[in-house]
Design an enzyme around this catalytic site. Sequence first.
Site, PDB file in Angstrom:
ATOM      1  N   GLY A  58      -7.531  13.533   4.751  1.00  0.00           N
ATOM      2  CA  GLY A  58      -6.058  13.509   4.289  1.00  0.00           C
ATOM      3  C   GLY A  58      -5.620  12.219   3.893  1.00  0.00           C
ATOM      4  N   HIS A  59      -6.357  11.260   4.116  1.00  0.00           N
ATOM      5  CA  HIS A  59      -5.905   9.685   3.763  1.00  0.00           C
ATOM      6  C   HIS A  59      -6.372   9.607   2.105  1.00  0.00           C
ATOM      7  CE1 HIS A  59      -4.270   5.707   4.284  1.00  0.00           C
ATOM      8  NE2 HIS A  59      -5.273   5.176   3.707  1.00  0.00           N
ATOM      9  N   TYR A  60      -5.458   9.859   1.331  1.00  0.00           N
ATOM     10  CA  TYR A  60      -5.536   9.821  -0.072  1.00  0.00           C
ATOM     11  C   TYR A  60      -6.583  11.048  -0.529  1.00  0.00           C
ATOM     12  CZ  TYR A  60      -2.676   5.364  -0.436  1.00  0.00           C
ATOM     13  OH  TYR A  60      -1.690   4.739  -0.306  1.00  0.00           O
TER      14      TYR A  60
END
Length: 151
Positions: A58-60
């Site tokens: 979910g981080h970028y």
Amino acid sequence: MTSAAPEAVTARAAEAVTVTGPGLRAAPIKPVDVVTVVSESEVIAVKQVRADDPYLEGHYPDMTVYPGVFLIESAYEAVLHLVRTTRGPQADAELTALDSVRFTTALRPGDELRVRCECRPGDEPGTLAVIAHCTTGEAKAALLKMRYRLR
């Protein structure tokens, strides 16, 4: 020259997750894979950025990158290892100032992060000034300037 195996670093980080209080911190990640003390003033940490590490989810999402704050945590872990190797296992280093952070290259899954910390006595007694050079391959990923209080 000394090195810490991944198990030693992971065990300490896992303990930090369940403990709170002054001088302790939560470390839900494995910030380094191997730490090597080069001298009393230099330490190198290496971390393989893996796509299956939970903190990347979910981080970028369209362009997964290693979070910049984890570069700081990787440098912290390297400094802490140096302090405990040179001053004894009960020694501690508390991050007191992050004077400068310059991110220059994104780290992606498959990259190997290399953090080389140059440490010198700080301006105040019992402190340490650190410059951390973060690289991946030939690329500069970040430059961090930090200060620590030694205990």
